[in-house]
Enzyme design. Structure first.
Site, PDB file in Angstrom:
ATOM      1  N   ASP A   1       3.154  -4.695   7.980  1.00  0.00           N
ATOM      2  CA  ASP A   1       1.920  -3.935   7.822  1.00  0.00           C
ATOM      3  C   ASP A   1       0.776  -4.939   7.956  1.00  0.00           C
ATOM      4  OD1 ASP A   1      -0.367  -2.774   6.880  1.00  0.00           O
ATOM      5  OD2 ASP A   1       0.537  -1.894   5.086  1.00  0.00           O
TER       6      ASP A   1
ATOM      7  N   GLN B   1      -4.405  -5.422   6.977  1.00  0.00           N
ATOM      8  CA  GLN B   1      -5.373  -6.389   6.457  1.00  0.00           C
ATOM      9  C   GLN B   1      -5.252  -7.743   7.143  1.00  0.00           C
ATOM     10  OE1 GLN B   1      -7.805  -5.509   4.550  1.00  0.00           O
ATOM     11  NE2 GLN B   1      -7.045  -3.492   3.978  1.00  0.00           N
TER      12      GLN B   1
ATOM     13  N   HIS C   1       0.872  -1.179   0.000  1.00  0.00           N
ATOM     14  CA  HIS C   1       0.000   0.000   0.000  1.00  0.00           C
ATOM     15  C   HIS C   1       0.912   1.233   0.000  1.00  0.00           C
ATOM     16  CE1 HIS C   1      -2.758   2.937   1.897  1.00  0.00           C
ATOM     17  NE2 HIS C   1      -3.753   2.119   1.578  1.00  0.00           N
TER      18      HIS C   1
ATOM     19  N   CYS D   1      -4.766   2.404  -3.596  1.00  0.00           N
ATOM     20  CA  CYS D   1      -3.515   2.930  -3.009  1.00  0.00           C
ATOM     21  C   CYS D   1      -2.347   1.989  -3.265  1.00  0.00           C
ATOM     22  CB  CYS D   1      -3.663   3.199  -1.514  1.00  0.00           C
ATOM     23  SG  CYS D   1      -4.827   4.500  -1.155  1.00  0.00           S
TER      24      CYS D   1
ATOM     25  N   LYS E   1     -10.513  -0.973  10.303  1.00  0.00           N
ATOM     26  CA  LYS E   1     -10.661  -2.147   9.436  1.00  0.00           C
ATOM     27  C   LYS E   1     -10.992  -3.388  10.261  1.00  0.00           C
ATOM     28  CE  LYS E   1      -7.234  -0.178   6.317  1.00  0.00           C
ATOM     29  NZ  LYS E   1      -7.998   0.234   5.141  1.00  0.00           N
TER      30      LYS E   1
HETATM   31  N1  PMP Z   1      -1.739  -0.864   4.589  1.00  0.00           N
HETATM   32  C1  PMP Z   1      -2.703  -1.624   4.086  1.00  0.00           C
HETATM   33  C2  PMP Z   1      -2.374  -3.016   3.627  1.00  0.00           C
HETATM   34  C3  PMP Z   1      -3.990  -1.128   3.967  1.00  0.00           C
HETATM   35  O1  PMP Z   1      -4.970  -1.883   3.472  1.00  0.00           O
HETATM   36  C4  PMP Z   1      -4.259   0.194   4.409  1.00  0.00           C
HETATM   37  C5  PMP Z   1      -5.643   0.795   4.281  1.00  0.00           C
HETATM   38  N2  PMP Z   1      -6.255   0.575   3.051  1.00  0.00           N
HETATM   39  C6  PMP Z   1      -3.222   0.929   4.962  1.00  0.00           C
HETATM   40  C7  PMP Z   1      -1.975   0.369   5.032  1.00  0.00           C
HETATM   41  C8  PMP Z   1      -3.430   2.315   5.469  1.00  0.00           C
HETATM   42  O2  PMP Z   1      -4.308   2.299   6.563  1.00  0.00           O
HETATM   43  P1  PMP Z   1      -4.848   3.647   7.200  1.00  0.00           P
HETATM   44  O3  PMP Z   1      -5.393   4.456   6.059  1.00  0.00           O
HETATM   45  O4  PMP Z   1      -5.914   3.187   8.135  1.00  0.00           O
HETATM   46  O5  PMP Z   1      -3.721   4.323   7.878  1.00  0.00           O
END
Ligand code: PMP
Length: 404
Positions: free
Chosen positions: A199, A202, A122, A362, A225
């Protein structure tokens, strides 16, 4: 006995909504999951009965709020099987946690050093490292992926070496649902002497997570999430690593003593929590994890795997559909229909009540790797049903015929 999502859907008032006269089918959980009543009740109770600033107060409410906040930290630590709740740093989310780590590691990196990430990341696990590389003179290396959306592990082992100072890796791809072999990759990176950040944005919603078994140094996730509100997240960090690294943000609470001549810093976890935190968010996050634990992350994982397998089977039967990612997915499934723009597809099925996400998720470098600007992504949570997956497939089929 398989788990029946009908038993928990009543906890989520929003799931009874209608969109354009059709029942809402919410399949955008990788972006944000919905919040059960039990979590909303915890937030409401906090503001109705406990609200006060924490840590420094002598009065009753300040003590009650402090106790509730620190109990939430302990609950998160238990959920992650952390060795100590001092290793749980409350953040505003995954992005905040990764930026924190990329900043505190700054002093360790210089020209010639390497930060290793993967094609599946991401943007929030790419850009903070690019910024760190710009500041420090280190270089960014990227683990490639195969056509099925799994990482090229041979390339990983070749890229990993004495210059690798950091491995920053997603556990589960938010775009394709690929589950990376994080424990094995972490062990290899640790043998090479690198710091490892996972990270888990997910992963925490879809899998049991045991940070001690994982062996990484840092793990970041977001509350929104995993059935909690937005604006709260966690950075777990191994105590001996965090103890030795410098603080990042300066301000109240992260200090022991401030003098104009110099300041001494607080112990963990407060060293990394400058300013008034999201107290209600931490309490709600603990309530959300307790709610999910009552079902069981193993049960949630199995149910969601069945939903995604059903979606893969149904969608792949539609003419022109291409699925991305491996057969074994967690959380999300990405697909495209030949000759149909993902945005048009998403807009049309929204009119039929089905909420999916379209675009690059993203993950622009991942989309570029597959030669597309975006995909359509259906992502599940424990409250989704097999019937909803069937509705998704029939709406996609209808929309594809209308758009072609
Ligand atoms: N890493 C991953 C794998 C994600 O799916 C996301 C959110 N889509 C993020 C980072 C960023 O999370 P946040 O916007 O809640 O900071």
């Amino acid at each position: 006995m398989s788990f029946d999502p009908a038993s928990i859907r009543e906890d989520f008032p929003i799931l009874a909504s209608e969109v354009n006269g059709r029942p809402l089918v919410y399949l955008d959980n990788a972006a944000t999951s919905q919040t059960p009543r039990q979590v909303l009740d915890a937030s409401r109770h906090y503001y109705e009965a406990v609200n006060a600033n924490i840590h420094r107060g002598t009065h009753h409410l300040a003590r009650a709020a402090t106790a509730a906040h620190e109990e939430a930290r302990q609950a998160v630590a238990r959920h992650l099987n952390a060795a100590s709740s001092d290793e749980v740093i409350f953040t505003s989310g995954t992005t905040d946690g990764i930026n924190l780590v990329a900043n505190i590691l700054g002093g360790e990196l210089g020209a010639g050093d390497e930060v290793l990430i993967s094609t599946l990341e991401h943007h929030s696990n790419i850009v903070p490292w690019q910024m760190l590389c710009e500041r420090s003179g280190a270089s960014l290396k990227v683990i490639p992926c195969h056509d099925d959306g799994t990482l090229d592990l041979d390339a990983f082992h070749q890229l990993l070496g004495g210059r690798t100072r950091v491995l920053a890796l997603t556990w589960i791809s938010n775009a394709f649902g690929t589950v990376n072999p994080v424990a094995e990759m972490t062990a290899a990176a640790k043998r090479a002497g690198a710091r490892v950040l996972i990270d888990a944005a997910q992963a925490v919603p879809h899998l049991p997570v045991d940070v001690q078994a994982l062996g990484a140094d840092f793990l970041a996730f977001s509350g929104h999430k995993v059935y909690a509100p937005t604006g709260i997240g966690v950075l777990w960090g191994r105590r001996e690593v965090l103890d030795e690294l410098p603080p990042w943000r300066g301000g109240g609470e992260m200090i022991k003593e401030v003098r104009f001549e110099g300041t001494t810093y607080n112990d963990l976890p407060f060293k990394y929590e400058a300013g008034t935190p999201n107290i209600e968010g931490a309490i709600a996050l603990a309530a959300a994890l307790a709610w999910a634990d009552a079902i069981g992350l193993d049960t949630i994982h199995r149910h969601e795997e069945q939903l995604l397998a059903r979606a893969a089977d149904a969608l792949s039967g539609i003419a022109g559909v291409r699925l991305y990612g491996p057969r074994r997915r967690a959380g999300a499934l990405s697909f495209a229909i030949e000759g149909v723009h993902h945005y048009d597809l998403g807009t049309l099925i929204d009119q039929m009540g089905v909420a999916v996400r379209t675009g690059h998720h993203c993950c622009q470098p991942l989309m570029a790797r597959f030669g597309v600007t975006g995909t359509t992504r259906a992502s599940v949570a424990c409250y989704n049903t097999a019937e909803e997956i069937d509705t998704l497939a029939s709406c996609v089929e209808k929309a594809a015929m209308m758009l072609k």
